[in-house]
Design an enzyme around this catalytic site. Structure first.
Site, PDB file in Angstrom:
ATOM      1  N   GLU A  35      18.499 -46.100  20.044  1.00  0.00           N
ATOM      2  CA  GLU A  35      17.937 -45.040  20.892  1.00  0.00           C
ATOM      3  C   GLU A  35      19.050 -44.193  21.506  1.00  0.00           C
ATOM      4  O   GLU A  35      18.945 -42.960  21.587  1.00  0.00           O
ATOM      5  CB  GLU A  35      17.062 -45.662  21.984  1.00  0.00           C
ATOM      6  CG  GLU A  35      15.812 -46.316  21.399  1.00  0.00           C
ATOM      7  CD  GLU A  35      15.102 -47.251  22.353  1.00  0.00           C
ATOM      8  OE1 GLU A  35      14.083 -47.825  21.956  1.00  0.00           O
ATOM      9  OE2 GLU A  35      15.569 -47.424  23.496  1.00  0.00           O
ATOM     10  N   CYS A  47      11.394 -45.715  25.572  1.00  0.00           N
ATOM     11  CA  CYS A  47      11.254 -47.172  25.488  1.00  0.00           C
ATOM     12  C   CYS A  47      11.136 -47.758  26.908  1.00  0.00           C
ATOM     13  O   CYS A  47      10.375 -47.230  27.722  1.00  0.00           O
ATOM     14  CB  CYS A  47      12.464 -47.717  24.718  1.00  0.00           C
ATOM     15  SG  CYS A  47      12.345 -49.407  24.136  1.00  0.00           S
ATOM     16  N   HIS A  66       7.734 -47.943  25.730  1.00  0.00           N
ATOM     17  CA  HIS A  66       7.562 -49.074  24.819  1.00  0.00           C
ATOM     18  C   HIS A  66       6.312 -49.853  25.248  1.00  0.00           C
ATOM     19  O   HIS A  66       6.073 -50.012  26.449  1.00  0.00           O
ATOM     20  CB  HIS A  66       8.783 -49.990  24.878  1.00  0.00           C
ATOM     21  CG  HIS A  66       8.826 -50.960  23.731  1.00  0.00           C
ATOM     22  ND1 HIS A  66       8.186 -52.180  23.771  1.00  0.00           N
ATOM     23  CD2 HIS A  66       9.397 -50.870  22.513  1.00  0.00           C
ATOM     24  CE1 HIS A  66       8.385 -52.805  22.613  1.00  0.00           C
ATOM     25  NE2 HIS A  66       9.116 -52.039  21.840  1.00  0.00           N
TER      26      HIS A  66
END
Lengths: 200, 200
Positions: free
Chosen positions: B16, B115, B134
């Site tokens: 990420e 996330c 997430h």
């Protein structure tokens, strides 16, 4: 536990390196990154590797220096070559890596190449077979190989792919080959891909 | 030239971080990564940052230490918070970052969270608005926000996303907001996504 050695050099495409390394770890593979110095490097003592400066400026600390005698198919199940023009140039022109590529394939182990990393198939003088690469190096590869524009091409042990955008399918293919199809399916959920994302 | 500050800590999800940083650089954004120490860290002198150990073991050298007084909206157009449970815990619980999140949004600048990084919307006490994260941290966020399962959610300046699998759409959305739609389209080709890859 399956294991893989991934090469990194100054100019390596950091997304291709990181997506492959991280996804393989998620897939139960023990991954080691090895720094490959430029062929003209004057470094002769290999104590601890420097940070590799990625193609877009991210500095990554490799796990170890590349040592040919510690990198054979008795040590790892796969070797992997990421792209990034400058990094792939360094890795593909390193004679000890060209020899490892042939040895791994001869022993039915896995060799992954993505993006400009696929040039290593040419420098390693691999026989004509299906292969893909970043479009920017297609002209160098299209005569010596059965060039494909599929996202991932598996030719026996040689697994090739195209660029950062195909790095997830590439890494998931390597997980399947090293850890099995069930492990591949297991790790896809927590990575949260968009619905209908092509993963092969 | 638009600019962005991306935070990194021990335990940050390295895909990420890397996908966002690299794609923004491709998109003409000047990117700086800043290391955020754990709140319990005893480090008091900030000379040069240590390598951040990613969630899957990749060690990344940040560009600089996080210094609150050097990180304001007078210095950057966007701040970005990647995921990885442990890294997002450190970043989301850092009071100076919570204050920056509010300041950037109040000044109509951009704040990206992906996330578990989306937990920073909660710790920064942002008002109820559309957001995603997430799935593993959905329960912490679903009451305080209009929780969505879209790959990328844009709520004025707040851009949120889900995980490594949505990091490309997340990064491309940030490129569009910072550098424009034409730049976004320009960089997609050379990244070589599979045909029909969902990129929003």
């Amino acid at each position: 536990m399956p294991s893989a050695l991934i090469f990194i050099a100054d100019g390596t495409e950091e997304m291709e390196f990181t997506i492959t390394y991280d996804t393989l770890v998620r897939g139960g593979v023990q991954v080691t990154s090895a720094f490959v110095p430029e062929p003209t490097s004057s470094v002769t003592t290999h104590v601890s590797p420097p940070a590799a400066k990625g193609s877009r400026g991210i500095n990554i600390l490799p796990d170890t220096y590349f040592e040919p005698q510690e990198s054979g198919p008795d040590k790892y199940d796969a070797i992997i070559i990421p792209g990034g023009a400058k990094g792939a140039d360094t890795i593909s022109k390193t004679p000890a890596i060209q020899e490892l590529v042939r040895t791994y394939l001869n022993e039915d182990k896995i060799v992954g190449m993505i993006c400009a990393g696929s040039l290593t198939a040419l420098t390693s003088k691999l026989p004509k077979q299906p292969l893909t690469s970043h479009p920017s190096v297609k002209d160098s590869l299209k005569d010596g190989f059965d060039y494909s524009e599929e996202s991932v091409v598996v030719s026996n042990g040689l697994v090739t792919s195209r660029g950062p955008g195909t790095a997830f399918p590439f890494a998931l293919t390597l997980v399947e080959l090293l850890s099995g199809a069930a492990k591949r399916e297991e790790i896809i959920g927590p990575m949260v891909f968009p619905p209908n994302a092509p993963l092969r």
